[in-house]
Design a protein around this motif. Structure first.
Motif, mmCIF file in Angstrom:
data_model
loop_
_atom_site.group_PDB
_atom_site.id
_atom_site.type_symbol
_atom_site.label_atom_id
_atom_site.label_comp_id
_atom_site.label_asym_id
_atom_site.label_seq_id
_atom_site.Cartn_x
_atom_site.Cartn_y
_atom_site.Cartn_z
ATOM 1 N N ALA A 72 0.827 -1.207 0.000
ATOM 2 C CA ALA A 72 0.000 0.000 0.000
ATOM 3 C C ALA A 72 0.862 1.259 0.000
ATOM 4 C CB ALA A 72 -0.941 -0.013 1.203
ATOM 5 N N VAL A 73 1.884 1.284 0.836
ATOM 6 C CA VAL A 73 2.763 2.456 0.900
ATOM 7 C C VAL A 73 3.537 2.623 -0.402
ATOM 8 C CG1 VAL A 73 4.802 3.412 2.048
ATOM 9 C CG2 VAL A 73 2.947 2.436 3.410
ATOM 10 N N LEU A 74 4.082 1.534 -0.903
ATOM 11 C CA LEU A 74 4.870 1.611 -2.137
ATOM 12 C C LEU A 74 4.008 1.971 -3.341
ATOM 13 C CD1 LEU A 74 7.775 1.413 -2.967
ATOM 14 C CD2 LEU A 74 7.448 -1.003 -3.430
ATOM 15 N N LEU A 75 2.780 1.466 -3.386
ATOM 16 C CA LEU A 75 1.868 1.869 -4.460
ATOM 17 C C LEU A 75 1.586 3.368 -4.400
ATOM 18 C CD1 LEU A 75 -0.844 -0.905 -4.838
ATOM 19 C CD2 LEU A 75 0.697 -0.034 -6.588
ATOM 20 N N GLY A 76 1.424 3.890 -3.205
ATOM 21 C CA GLY A 76 1.225 5.327 -3.051
ATOM 22 C C GLY A 76 2.418 6.127 -3.536
ATOM 23 N N VAL A 77 3.606 5.676 -3.196
ATOM 24 C CA VAL A 77 4.827 6.372 -3.623
ATOM 25 C C VAL A 77 4.998 6.283 -5.138
ATOM 26 C CG1 VAL A 77 7.343 6.335 -3.490
ATOM 27 C CG2 VAL A 77 5.986 6.115 -1.413
ATOM 28 N N VAL A 78 4.812 5.086 -5.691
ATOM 29 C CA VAL A 78 4.955 4.903 -7.137
ATOM 30 C C VAL A 78 3.914 5.726 -7.888
ATOM 31 C CG1 VAL A 78 4.691 3.189 -8.984
ATOM 32 C CG2 VAL A 78 6.097 2.672 -7.012
ATOM 33 N N ASN A 79 2.686 5.744 -7.386
ATOM 34 C CA ASN A 79 1.646 6.537 -8.039
ATOM 35 C C ASN A 79 1.917 8.033 -7.931
ATOM 36 O OD1 ASN A 79 -0.034 4.611 -9.220
ATOM 37 N ND2 ASN A 79 -1.048 4.209 -7.281
ATOM 38 N N ALA A 80 2.620 8.455 -6.891
ATOM 39 C CA ALA A 80 2.932 9.871 -6.732
ATOM 40 C C ALA A 80 4.150 10.302 -7.540
ATOM 41 C CB ALA A 80 3.153 10.190 -5.259
ATOM 42 N N VAL A 81 5.088 9.378 -7.772
ATOM 43 C CA VAL A 81 6.347 9.748 -8.426
ATOM 44 C C VAL A 81 6.402 9.298 -9.888
ATOM 45 C CG1 VAL A 81 8.849 9.455 -8.355
ATOM 46 C CG2 VAL A 81 7.568 9.711 -6.229
ATOM 47 N N VAL A 82 6.187 8.021 -10.130
ATOM 48 C CA VAL A 82 6.379 7.467 -11.468
ATOM 49 C C VAL A 82 5.173 7.700 -12.375
ATOM 50 C CG1 VAL A 82 6.840 5.331 -12.748
ATOM 51 C CG2 VAL A 82 7.944 5.729 -10.550
ATOM 52 N N ARG A 83 3.977 7.535 -11.839
ATOM 53 C CA ARG A 83 2.763 7.627 -12.649
ATOM 54 C C ARG A 83 2.623 8.962 -13.384
ATOM 55 N NH1 ARG A 83 -2.885 8.606 -12.421
ATOM 56 N NH2 ARG A 83 -4.032 7.001 -13.554
ATOM 57 N N PRO A 84 2.854 10.116 -12.741
ATOM 58 C CA PRO A 84 2.715 11.374 -13.490
ATOM 59 C C PRO A 84 3.669 11.484 -14.673
ATOM 60 C CG PRO A 84 2.777 11.812 -11.142
ATOM 61 C CD PRO A 84 3.088 10.359 -11.325
ATOM 62 N N ILE A 85 4.860 10.938 -14.524
ATOM 63 C CA ILE A 85 5.823 10.960 -15.630
ATOM 64 C C ILE A 85 5.310 10.101 -16.777
ATOM 65 C CG2 ILE A 85 8.175 10.321 -16.308
ATOM 66 C CD1 ILE A 85 8.961 10.927 -13.349
ATOM 67 N N LEU A 86 4.814 8.900 -16.461
ATOM 68 C CA LEU A 86 4.284 8.025 -17.503
ATOM 69 C C LEU A 86 3.039 8.607 -18.169
ATOM 70 C CD1 LEU A 86 4.724 4.453 -16.007
ATOM 71 C CD2 LEU A 86 6.001 5.525 -17.843
ATOM 72 N N VAL A 87 2.185 9.238 -17.382
ATOM 73 C CA VAL A 87 0.983 9.854 -17.950
ATOM 74 C C VAL A 87 1.379 10.958 -18.918
ATOM 75 C CG1 VAL A 87 -1.028 11.280 -17.391
ATOM 76 C CG2 VAL A 87 -0.540 9.236 -16.047
ATOM 77 N N LEU A 88 2.376 11.739 -18.561
ATOM 78 C CA LEU A 88 2.846 12.810 -19.444
ATOM 79 C C LEU A 88 3.464 12.246 -20.721
ATOM 80 C CD1 LEU A 88 3.203 15.875 -19.683
ATOM 81 C CD2 LEU A 88 5.455 15.592 -18.652
ATOM 82 N N LEU A 89 4.279 11.218 -20.586
ATOM 83 C CA LEU A 89 4.938 10.627 -21.758
ATOM 84 C C LEU A 89 3.962 9.915 -22.696
ATOM 85 C CD1 LEU A 89 8.195 9.207 -20.146
ATOM 86 C CD2 LEU A 89 7.974 11.225 -21.607
ATOM 87 N N THR A 90 2.897 9.366 -22.142
ATOM 88 C CA THR A 90 1.943 8.604 -22.952
ATOM 89 C C THR A 90 0.666 9.388 -23.228
ATOM 90 O OG1 THR A 90 0.962 7.562 -20.998
ATOM 91 C CG2 THR A 90 2.809 6.400 -22.069
ATOM 92 N N PHE A 91 0.718 10.706 -23.076
ATOM 93 C CA PHE A 91 -0.480 11.513 -23.269
ATOM 94 C C PHE A 91 -1.129 11.320 -24.641
ATOM 95 C CE2 PHE A 91 -2.668 15.463 -24.410
ATOM 96 C CZ PHE A 91 -3.649 15.447 -23.437
ATOM 97 N N PRO A 92 -0.350 11.267 -25.734
ATOM 98 C CA PRO A 92 -1.012 11.061 -27.038
ATOM 99 C C PRO A 92 -1.786 9.734 -27.117
ATOM 100 C CG PRO A 92 1.217 11.850 -27.361
ATOM 101 C CD PRO A 92 1.073 11.552 -25.899
#
Length: 112
Positions: free
Chosen positions: A36-56
């Motif tokens: 749960a903690v690691l999912l929160g950290v990954v969603n806060a750090v890695v996910r926004p970068i991936l969302v930005l890179l895969t926006f198209p």
């Protein structure tokens, strides 16, 4: 205090999802807490970068690609946490959906 409640609710959601889905294994409550903690950290750090890179791609699929990103985050946590096992992409996708629904329900009950 609010973050503590959020972590506890996320841990409960991970435990419930592991009981519901046979393709997801969580060894203990401590493992669920770490997930749960690691999912929160990954969603806060890695996910926004991936969302930005895969926006198209996300735009073309009308947002459905975000489910793929969520499943990828779960598979990443699967690799990082011993005692947490997800048997494949589709189980990770279902796990993501179940954790989201259970977490939303628990937050509504807790008044978050």
């Amino acid at each position: 205090m609010r973050i503590f409640i959020s972590i506890v609710l996320s841990t409960i959601a991970v435990i419930v999802a592991s009981y519901v889905l046979p393709g997801v294994v969580v060894d203990s409550v401590v493992t669920a807490l770490v997930v749960a903690v690691l999912l929160g950290v990954v969603n806060a750090v890695v996910r926004p970068i991936l969302v930005l890179l895969t926006f198209p791609i996300t735009l073309v699929t009308l947002g459905l690609f975000l489910f793929v990103i969520n499943a990828g985050m779960i598979l990443l946590v699967d690799r990082l946490v011993p005692g947490f096992e997800v048997l494949g992409f589709w189980w990770a996708l279902l796990f993501s959906l179940v954790v989201s629904i259970v977490g939303w329900f628990l937050s509504a009950i807790a008044g978050e």
